[in-house]
Structures are given as C-alpha cells and as structure tokens.
Scaffold this motif. Structure first.
Motif, mmCIF file in Angstrom:
data_model
loop_
_atom_site.group_PDB
_atom_site.id
_atom_site.type_symbol
_atom_site.label_atom_id
_atom_site.label_comp_id
_atom_site.label_asym_id
_atom_site.label_seq_id
_atom_site.Cartn_x
_atom_site.Cartn_y
_atom_site.Cartn_z
ATOM 1 N N VAL A 105 22.270 18.993 61.952
ATOM 2 C CA VAL A 105 22.228 20.432 62.216
ATOM 3 C C VAL A 105 23.564 20.991 62.705
ATOM 4 C CG1 VAL A 105 21.094 22.255 63.557
ATOM 5 C CG2 VAL A 105 19.756 20.305 62.737
ATOM 6 N N HIS A 106 24.097 20.440 63.772
ATOM 7 C CA HIS A 106 25.193 21.084 64.500
ATOM 8 C C HIS A 106 26.604 20.796 63.990
ATOM 9 C CE1 HIS A 106 22.228 22.410 67.371
ATOM 10 N NE2 HIS A 106 21.816 21.160 67.535
ATOM 11 N N LEU A 107 26.819 19.670 63.356
ATOM 12 C CA LEU A 107 28.167 19.252 62.956
ATOM 13 C C LEU A 107 28.910 20.296 62.113
ATOM 14 C CD1 LEU A 107 29.948 16.814 63.545
ATOM 15 C CD2 LEU A 107 29.185 15.824 61.390
ATOM 16 N N SER A 112 31.929 24.066 69.607
ATOM 17 C CA SER A 112 31.460 25.054 70.572
ATOM 18 C C SER A 112 29.995 25.439 70.366
ATOM 19 C CB SER A 112 32.323 26.317 70.506
ATOM 20 O OG SER A 112 31.901 27.244 71.486
ATOM 21 N N SER A 113 29.260 25.478 71.456
ATOM 22 C CA SER A 113 27.854 25.870 71.394
ATOM 23 C C SER A 113 27.680 27.375 71.514
ATOM 24 C CB SER A 113 27.066 25.187 72.504
ATOM 25 O OG SER A 113 26.916 23.829 72.200
ATOM 26 N N PRO A 129 24.841 27.290 66.916
ATOM 27 C CA PRO A 129 25.490 26.447 67.929
ATOM 28 C C PRO A 129 26.088 25.180 67.334
ATOM 29 C CG PRO A 129 23.123 26.179 68.028
ATOM 30 C CD PRO A 129 23.388 27.243 67.004
ATOM 31 N N GLY A 130 27.211 24.778 67.925
ATOM 32 C CA GLY A 130 27.837 23.504 67.580
ATOM 33 C C GLY A 130 27.208 22.372 68.374
ATOM 34 N N TYR A 131 27.906 21.266 68.440
ATOM 35 C CA TYR A 131 27.346 20.049 69.036
ATOM 36 C C TYR A 131 27.729 19.837 70.496
ATOM 37 C CZ TYR A 131 31.888 18.401 67.297
ATOM 38 O OH TYR A 131 33.219 18.274 67.011
ATOM 39 N N GLU A 132 28.358 20.798 71.117
ATOM 40 C CA GLU A 132 28.819 20.674 72.496
ATOM 41 C C GLU A 132 27.688 20.316 73.467
ATOM 42 O OE1 GLU A 132 31.069 23.499 75.813
ATOM 43 O OE2 GLU A 132 30.429 24.356 73.908
ATOM 44 N N CYS A 133 26.594 21.060 73.447
ATOM 45 C CA CYS A 133 25.488 20.795 74.391
ATOM 46 C C CYS A 133 24.861 19.428 74.159
ATOM 47 C CB CYS A 133 24.429 21.891 74.293
ATOM 48 S SG CYS A 133 24.931 23.398 75.132
ATOM 49 N N ASP A 134 24.767 19.020 72.890
ATOM 50 C CA ASP A 134 24.216 17.693 72.611
ATOM 51 C C ASP A 134 25.087 16.609 73.244
ATOM 52 O OD1 ASP A 134 22.119 18.792 71.199
ATOM 53 O OD2 ASP A 134 23.092 18.569 69.265
ATOM 54 N N LEU A 135 26.403 16.775 73.145
ATOM 55 C CA LEU A 135 27.312 15.802 73.772
ATOM 56 C C LEU A 135 27.180 15.819 75.291
ATOM 57 C CD1 LEU A 135 30.590 16.115 71.654
ATOM 58 C CD2 LEU A 135 28.832 14.334 71.545
ATOM 59 N N LEU A 136 26.974 16.995 75.874
ATOM 60 C CA LEU A 136 26.783 17.073 77.328
ATOM 61 C C LEU A 136 25.504 16.354 77.749
ATOM 62 C CD1 LEU A 136 27.893 20.754 77.985
ATOM 63 C CD2 LEU A 136 29.039 18.678 78.767
#
Length: 167
Positions: A105-107, A112-113, A129-136
């Motif tokens: 989905v995010h890649l 940036s989310s 949204p990008g993948y920032e929140c997933d990484l957090l």
C-alpha cells in the motif's frame, strides 16, 4: 578530575534519569497497542468482507483468510502490547502486517505519512500516506522487544516471579 567521580548534584540527576527510564515503555505500549486495536476494530466495524475486497484488489492471496488474520493480529496483538503480555511473540505477526502494508500500500507514496494537498474551506486535504508511521510502529515494537515491556506489564510480572523463584 577523575571522570568516574561525579558531583553529588550530577549523580542524583543521573539516578533520577535511570529511575524514570524504566517507565519509558509504558507510553509506547499504550499508543502502539491502541493504534493496532483501533485499526482492527475499524476493519471489523466496516465488515471483514470490505477489507477482504481491498486485499483482493491489491492482489493479496486468500483475501478473506488474510482479512480475518489481519484483524485478529491487530486486535489481540494490540491488547497484548497494552498489557505487556508476550510482547516478543505478539510483535512478530504485528511487524509482518506492517511490512505487508508498506510493500502493498504505502511504498508508492514515499516516506512521509502527511502530505497536505490543498486547503478547502479552511480544512487541510491530505494525500495518501507513506510508510513513515508503519516504520515508527515497527521501531516501537523493536524497542519493546529489546528493552522490555516495563512496569505494570504481564511480561514484567512473569520475569519477577521467575527471578524470585530462582533465589
């Protein structure tokens, strides 16, 4: 001056930081656990078939089974993290859900989310949204696994019981 010796006020400052440091996992447990549970209950509320349709559209094999597995991982994994119960075990499927979300989905939307696209009627309109929140989330899970669940956790209770029996 010997670097091992510290002024009394400096030593007490270090002692305070150490004593407060043990509480650091609690906010991470609460926000990560709540976040996962909120997403799981949102999927459950809209109906697992709706989420299975999304999974089917993006090419996930076995979309109905994967929808239910994802919902269960999010709800029960989130609860386990909040309670600090078997966090090391719950984190594995939770991280897997996050990695799949990043890849499927995010890649394409970058890191940036938060992407403000425009402002309409005084309200910000956001892009995907990008993948920032997933990484957090992954980083918080890793910190909890490596550093422990902290006080007021089932994992801590089990560890304390085990240690007291060994004495």
């Amino acid at each position: 001056m010997n670097t091992l010796r510290r002024a009394p006020e400096e030593a007490s400052s270090i002692g305070n930081r150490v004593s407060f440091a043990r509480w650091a996992p609690i906010p991470a447990r609460l926000i990560v656990g709540y976040g996962f549970m909120a997403h799981g209950f949102a999927k459950l509320n809209k109906g697992p078939d709706a989420f299975a349709g999304i999974l089917h559209a993006i090419g996930v094999p076995g979309p109905h089974m994967m929808a239910w597995l994802t919902i269960l991982v999010e709800i029960f994994g989130g609860l386990a993290v909040i309670l600090g119960a078997f966090v090391w075990l719950a984190s594995l499927p939770m991280a897997a859900v996050l990695f799949v979300a990043i890849i499927t989905v995010h890649l394409p939307y970058g890191f940036s989310s938060i992407k403000i696209m425009s402002v309409t009627n005084g309200r910000a309109q956001f892009g995907p949204p990008g993948y920032e929140c997933d990484l957090l989330y992954i980083a918080c899970l890793a910190a909890l696994v490596l550093g422990g669940s902290g006080p007021f956790s089932i994992d801590g209770y089990i560890k304390d019981r085990k240690n007291s029996r060994q004495k």
